[in-house]
Design an enzyme around this catalytic site. Structure first.
Site, PDB file in Angstrom:
ATOM      1  N   LEU A 116      -0.260 -29.686   4.129  1.00  0.00           N
ATOM      2  CA  LEU A 116       1.012 -29.147   3.637  1.00  0.00           C
ATOM      3  C   LEU A 116       1.063 -27.622   3.683  1.00  0.00           C
ATOM      4  CD1 LEU A 116       1.504 -31.564   0.611  1.00  0.00           C
ATOM      5  CD2 LEU A 116       2.931 -31.460   2.661  1.00  0.00           C
ATOM      6  N   GLU A 166       1.779 -38.175  -1.349  1.00  0.00           N
ATOM      7  CA  GLU A 166       0.323 -38.158  -1.533  1.00  0.00           C
ATOM      8  C   GLU A 166      -0.237 -39.493  -2.040  1.00  0.00           C
ATOM      9  OE1 GLU A 166      -1.245 -35.948  -0.203  1.00  0.00           O
ATOM     10  OE2 GLU A 166      -0.474 -33.951  -0.552  1.00  0.00           O
TER      11      GLU A 166
END
Length: 156
Positions: A10, A82
C-alpha cells in the site's frame, strides 16, 4: 480520523497504492515516513509473495513504512482489504517518525514532542510456523532484490 502505518504493497510506488488514493474507498492523507519502534519480522510469504509483519515484537528489524491519516470509510476498506481479523489483525503500534509532512492538530505536536506516534498497523499473529524461518526485511519493495514478485489480486 485514524492514523495507519503501511509497510507493504500500500506504500507509494507499490502495487496496491492505487487503493490509498481512490477517494471512492475513503480518504487517506499521507503524513510522513517512519519505522516501528520495536523490531518485528517482515517476511514475504505464500504463493502470492505477500509481505507480512509477524506480530513477534523484539525479533527482526525496525520496519520502515508510511504514515497516513484515514477516515472511517477508508479504515473499513483497509480492514476488508487486509482480511482483518483472519489474515491480518489491526493493532496499535508505536512508530518512530523520521519525516513528517502532516499539518496541524495534536498529531503534529505529539510527533514533534518525542517523534513517536501510535498508529494502527496490519500485522499477523495467525501464520504458519515455518514463516518465522523466512528472511526478514526492514523495508518492502515489490520489485526488490529478493526476486519475489507480488501477485496482484486480479491475477490470482
Amino acid at each position: 480520523m485514524a492514523r495507519v502505518f503501511v509497510y507493504g504493497t500500500l506504500k507509494k510506488g507499490q502495487p496496491n497504492y492505487k487503493h490509498m488514493i481512490n477517494t471512492a474507498k475513503g480518504l487517506a492523507k499521507f503524513q510522513g515516513r517512519g519505522h516501528t519502534v520495536e523490531k518485528y519480522p517482515l517476511v514475504i510469504a505464500g504463493k502470492y509473495n505477500i509481505p507480512y509483519m509477524l506480530n513477534i515484537p523484539g525479533t527482526g528489524h525496525h520496519v520502515a513504512g508510511e504514515i497516513y491519516s484515514v477516515d472511517e470509510q477508508m479504515l473499513q476498506f483497509l480492514d476488508e482489504f487486509e482480511g482483518c481479523p483472519d489474515m491480518y489483525q489491526r493493532t496499535l503500534m508505536r512508530i518512530q517518525v523520521v519525516e513528517w509532512e502532516g499539518k496541524g492538530g495534536a498529531g503534529e505536536a505529539q510527533a514533534a514532542a518525542d517523534g513517536v506516534l501510535e498508529c494502527f498497523v496490519y500485522s499477523t499473529a495467525t501464520y504458519p510456523p515455518e514463516w518465522v524461518g523466512l528472511p526478514y526485511y526492514d523495508s518492502y519493495d515489490s520489485s526488490g532484490k529478493h526476486g519475489l514478485s507480488y501477485v496482484l489480486r486480479e491475477s490470482r
